[in-house]
Design a protein around this motif. Structure first.
Motif, PDB file in Angstrom:
ATOM      1  N   GLY A  21       0.539  -1.168   0.333  1.00 15.82           N
ATOM      2  CA  GLY A  21      -0.475   0.086  -0.030  1.00 15.82           C
ATOM      3  C   GLY A  21       0.728   1.323   0.184  1.00 15.82           C
ATOM      4  N   PRO A  22       0.016   2.509   0.363  1.00 13.38           N
ATOM      5  CA  PRO A  22       0.658   3.604   0.211  1.00 13.38           C
ATOM      6  C   PRO A  22       2.286   3.506   1.224  1.00 13.38           C
ATOM      7  CG  PRO A  22      -1.514   3.648   0.499  1.00 13.38           C
ATOM      8  CD  PRO A  22      -1.273   2.851   0.687  1.00 13.38           C
ATOM      9  N   ASP A  23       3.759   4.386   0.750  1.00 14.12           N
ATOM     10  CA  ASP A  23       4.862   4.114   0.915  1.00 14.12           C
ATOM     11  C   ASP A  23       4.764   5.278   2.456  1.00 14.12           C
ATOM     12  OD1 ASP A  23       6.154   2.329  -0.347  1.00 14.12           O
ATOM     13  OD2 ASP A  23       6.375   3.170  -2.176  1.00 14.12           O
ATOM     14  N   HIS A 172      22.600  -0.111 -19.702  1.00 13.94           N
ATOM     15  CA  HIS A 172      21.563   0.550 -18.659  1.00 13.94           C
ATOM     16  C   HIS A 172      20.467  -0.740 -18.945  1.00 13.94           C
ATOM     17  CE1 HIS A 172      23.660   3.353 -18.737  1.00 13.94           C
ATOM     18  NE2 HIS A 172      23.623   4.027 -17.909  1.00 13.94           N
ATOM     19  N   LEU A 173      19.636  -1.024 -18.266  1.00 15.60           N
ATOM     20  CA  LEU A 173      18.333  -1.651 -17.905  1.00 15.60           C
ATOM     21  C   LEU A 173      17.573  -1.424 -16.912  1.00 15.60           C
ATOM     22  CD1 LEU A 173      20.029  -5.835 -17.870  1.00 15.60           C
ATOM     23  CD2 LEU A 173      18.887  -3.795 -19.880  1.00 15.60           C
ATOM     24  N   THR A 174      16.205  -1.360 -17.189  1.00 16.05           N
ATOM     25  CA  THR A 174      15.020  -0.572 -16.264  1.00 16.05           C
ATOM     26  C   THR A 174      13.619  -1.101 -16.314  1.00 16.05           C
ATOM     27  OG1 THR A 174      14.211   1.070 -15.658  1.00 16.05           O
ATOM     28  CG2 THR A 174      14.016   0.789 -18.007  1.00 16.05           C
ATOM     29  N   ALA A 175      13.180  -1.893 -15.524  1.00 18.71           N
ATOM     30  CA  ALA A 175      11.916  -2.374 -15.465  1.00 18.71           C
ATOM     31  C   ALA A 175      11.020  -1.760 -14.050  1.00 18.71           C
ATOM     32  CB  ALA A 175      11.855  -3.865 -14.976  1.00 18.71           C
ATOM     33  N   ASP A 176       9.477  -1.355 -14.397  1.00 19.37           N
ATOM     34  CA  ASP A 176       8.902  -1.370 -13.229  1.00 19.37           C
ATOM     35  C   ASP A 176       8.479  -2.523 -12.289  1.00 19.37           C
ATOM     36  OD1 ASP A 176       8.627   1.710 -14.445  1.00 19.37           O
ATOM     37  OD2 ASP A 176       7.150   0.853 -15.648  1.00 19.37           O
ATOM     38  N   LEU A 177       7.869  -1.717 -11.129  1.00 24.47           N
ATOM     39  CA  LEU A 177       7.336  -3.010  -9.846  1.00 24.47           C
ATOM     40  C   LEU A 177       6.259  -2.617  -9.511  1.00 24.47           C
ATOM     41  CD1 LEU A 177      10.979  -3.573  -8.539  1.00 24.47           C
ATOM     42  CD2 LEU A 177      10.166  -4.865 -10.295  1.00 24.47           C
ATOM     43  N   PRO A 178       5.274  -3.466  -9.556  1.00 25.38           N
ATOM     44  CA  PRO A 178       3.779  -3.007  -9.158  1.00 25.38           C
ATOM     45  C   PRO A 178       4.377  -3.261  -7.898  1.00 25.38           C
ATOM     46  CG  PRO A 178       3.685  -4.882  -9.378  1.00 25.38           C
ATOM     47  CD  PRO A 178       4.962  -4.863 -10.218  1.00 25.38           C
ATOM     48  N   CYS A 179       4.884  -3.035  -6.881  1.00 30.45           N
ATOM     49  CA  CYS A 179       5.325  -3.290  -5.516  1.00 30.45           C
ATOM     50  C   CYS A 179       6.137  -1.952  -4.733  1.00 30.45           C
ATOM     51  CB  CYS A 179       6.267  -4.547  -5.048  1.00 30.45           C
ATOM     52  SG  CYS A 179       7.596  -4.600  -5.593  1.00 30.45           S
ATOM     53  N   ASN A 180       5.699  -1.681  -3.550  1.00 32.05           N
ATOM     54  CA  ASN A 180       6.282  -0.922  -2.605  1.00 32.05           C
ATOM     55  C   ASN A 180       7.708  -0.510  -2.791  1.00 32.05           C
ATOM     56  OD1 ASN A 180       6.496  -1.959  -0.280  1.00 32.05           O
ATOM     57  ND2 ASN A 180       4.797  -1.425   0.561  1.00 32.05           N
ATOM     58  N   ILE A 181       8.493   0.377  -1.706  1.00 31.26           N
ATOM     59  CA  ILE A 181      10.234  -0.145  -2.346  1.00 31.26           C
ATOM     60  C   ILE A 181      10.683  -1.113  -0.898  1.00 31.26           C
ATOM     61  CG2 ILE A 181       9.856   1.873   0.197  1.00 31.26           C
ATOM     62  CD1 ILE A 181      12.339   1.421  -2.879  1.00 31.26           C
ATOM     63  N   ASP A 182       9.917  -1.023   0.032  1.00 33.77           N
ATOM     64  CA  ASP A 182      10.825  -2.179   0.500  1.00 33.77           C
ATOM     65  C   ASP A 182      10.047  -3.837   0.312  1.00 33.77           C
ATOM     66  OD1 ASP A 182      10.745  -0.419   2.738  1.00 33.77           O
ATOM     67  OD2 ASP A 182       8.987  -0.690   3.961  1.00 33.77           O
ATOM     68  N   VAL A 276      15.831   0.539  -6.575  1.00 28.12           N
ATOM     69  CA  VAL A 276      14.853   0.441  -6.664  1.00 28.12           C
ATOM     70  C   VAL A 276      14.465   1.882  -6.065  1.00 28.12           C
ATOM     71  CG1 VAL A 276      12.936  -0.957  -5.507  1.00 28.12           C
ATOM     72  CG2 VAL A 276      14.902  -2.088  -6.093  1.00 28.12           C
ATOM     73  N   THR A 277      13.659   2.401  -6.843  1.00 29.89           N
ATOM     74  CA  THR A 277      13.465   3.151  -6.682  1.00 29.89           C
ATOM     75  C   THR A 277      11.337   4.096  -6.213  1.00 29.89           C
ATOM     76  OG1 THR A 277      15.495   4.292  -7.693  1.00 29.89           O
ATOM     77  CG2 THR A 277      13.305   6.151  -7.358  1.00 29.89           C
ATOM     78  N   PRO A 278      11.046   4.506  -5.289  1.00 28.81           N
ATOM     79  CA  PRO A 278       9.889   4.367  -5.237  1.00 28.81           C
ATOM     80  C   PRO A 278       9.436   5.718  -6.395  1.00 28.81           C
ATOM     81  CG  PRO A 278      10.743   5.630  -3.565  1.00 28.81           C
ATOM     82  CD  PRO A 278      12.078   4.729  -4.104  1.00 28.81           C
ATOM     83  N   GLY A 282       3.043   3.001  -4.009  1.00 27.71           N
ATOM     84  CA  GLY A 282       2.780   1.122  -4.589  1.00 27.71           C
ATOM     85  C   GLY A 282       3.567   0.654  -5.443  1.00 27.71           C
ATOM     86  N   ASN A 283       4.498   1.574  -5.968  1.00 29.21           N
ATOM     87  CA  ASN A 283       4.608   1.569  -7.362  1.00 29.21           C
ATOM     88  C   ASN A 283       6.369   1.370  -7.017  1.00 29.21           C
ATOM     89  OD1 ASN A 283       3.068   0.169  -9.492  1.00 29.21           O
ATOM     90  ND2 ASN A 283       1.833   1.687  -8.257  1.00 29.21           N
ATOM     91  N   SER A 284       7.413   0.667  -7.679  1.00 34.12           N
ATOM     92  CA  SER A 284       8.586   1.041  -7.510  1.00 34.12           C
ATOM     93  C   SER A 284       9.124   1.068  -9.048  1.00 34.12           C
ATOM     94  CB  SER A 284       9.115   0.375  -6.616  1.00 34.12           C
ATOM     95  OG  SER A 284       9.046   0.496  -5.879  1.00 34.12           O
ATOM     96  N   ARG A 285      11.222   1.577  -9.135  1.00 34.45           N
ATOM     97  CA  ARG A 285      11.452   1.041 -10.770  1.00 34.45           C
ATOM     98  C   ARG A 285      11.862   0.612 -10.498  1.00 34.45           C
ATOM     99  NH1 ARG A 285      11.913   5.605 -11.940  1.00 34.45           N
ATOM    100  NH2 ARG A 285      14.064   6.131 -11.812  1.00 34.45           N
TER     101      ARG A 285
END
Length: 377
Positions: A21-23, A172-182, A276-278, A282-285
């Protein structure tokens, strides 16, 4: 959340809602990568999200880059809807003009000759520097006011990947993650998921699992897996055997979100910085920057490294998407020893950093000395 960080072995239980949920416990007063700096070209502005803050970024005529909150202080319209002429940003709504590095308002077209120009009007501008192909943005604690230009030299150094030769290749590589920073970070430092998440002929299989012993030590703002011979069940590490030199690797985790890995084989080396950046609640990259001089003269080595690297990161991304489905139902979770001890250290470090930022006192490191951990992977 307060997981068990004691030396004793055993699980620490906690509800998933503490991590989903919200960070609510983000670390401020630090640098975060906003986007690849190659996106900042000419007079084109780019947008990004960091810690729930909408940003607009650009590159000035002198080559320096800037980051502003993507909101005009007059009526709130995104500044990215306006114009950038290489030295100033103009709001589309009423034509207010801002110097982008300081945020100072330079012109308000609606003012007449009878009006006094309000020199103290500022849009929110953030310290921004280019390093390792990224635009790094310093995010101060909310309510602390803007970071004045004259105070920026006193900020912490911008993170940078160490390199060990003048000539090297990088990717360089990047991807979006459907999770919070923790969730993103404890996944980043998890030593036991490799044979399962990253099953592949070019990496490792679950049949290669064996017991491991690693030594850890505290470092400022984090911890280090001390120099050691890398895992023999990982194919990429085996390739380095062609050099006939001892192979040694070191892995550091540093708050708020950085994992450094350095591999040395004589004068050959590989290094990576993963963050891993918020972005939004609830989402990170995840961003990975790798540099190396191993197999430097091999044709297409960068293309090959990128090919496999994209698949490696994609495996993590798919797993986080699948985990997010399970976490929707707020299951009870646990952290165990020893494989989850780095996750426990992360939470303890984060708590100590937040307490130090709140109190103004020096951060008290939760690790009091070297630790040896054992697990199977």
């Amino acid at each position: 959340m307060a997981p068990d960080t004691a030396a004793g072995r055993g699980p620490a239980f906690f509800p998933a809602s503490d991590l989903l949920g919200p960070d609510t416990s983000l670390i401020y007063n630090d640098w975060y990568p906003a986007l690849r700096s190659a996106q900042l070209r000419g007079r084109k502005m780019a947008t990004a999200m960091l810690l729930g803050i909408p940003l607009v970024l650009g590159r000035k005529e002198d080559g320096s880059i800037f980051a502003m909150r993507d909101s005009c202080p007059h009526r709130g319209i995104p500044l990215s809807c306006g114009w950038f002429d290489g030295s100033a940003v103009t709001c589309k709504y009423h034509g207010w003009v801002f110097e982008p590095e300081s945020g100072q308002c330079m012109e308000i077209p609606s003012l007449t000759s009878q009006d006094t120009h309000p020199r103290r009007i500022y849009a929110t501008a953030f310290p921004c520097q280019e390093r390792d192909g990224y635009a790094w943005v310093y995010i101060p604690k909310p309510g602390s006011g803007r970071v004045r230009m004259e105070a920026r030299d006193a900020l912490p150094a911008v993170p940078e990947l160490p390199k060990f030769s003048a000539r090297y290749r990088s990717a360089h590589l990047t991807a979006d993650l459907p999770c919070n920073i923790d969730h993103g970070i404890i996944g980043l430092m998890d030593p036991a998921h490799g044979p399962f998440v990253h099953q592949a002929w070019w990496w490792r299989s679950r049949h290669s699992i064996h017991e491991k012993e690693k030594h850890f030590e505290p470092i400022p703002q984090g911890f280090r897996m001390s120099a050691h011979t890398p895992s023999a069940n990982s194919a990429p590490y085996k390739l380095l055997g062609v050099y006939g030199e001892p192979i040694e690797t070191t892995i550091d985790f540093v708050l708020p979100n950085r994992r450094y890995e350095t591999l040395r084989c004589g004068d050959k080396w590989f290094a990576s910085l993963t963050t891993v950046t918020p972005t939004t609640p609830g989402n990170s990259r995840i961003d990975v920057y790798g540099a190396w001089n191993v197999f430097y003269g091999v044709p297409f080595v960068t293309a090959v490294a990128r090919f496999f690297g994209v698949r490696f990161v994609r495996q993590d991304q798919i797993t986080m998407v699948q985990q997010a489905e399970g976490l929707k139902f707020n299951p009870a979770l646990m952290l165990i020893d020893d494989a989850d001890r780095p996750a426990k250290w992360y939470f303890a470090l984060k708590r100590a950093r937040l307490e130090a930022d709140e109190s103004g006192r020096a951060m008290q490191h939760p690790m009091d000395g070297p630790v040896t951990l054992r697990w199977r992977s």
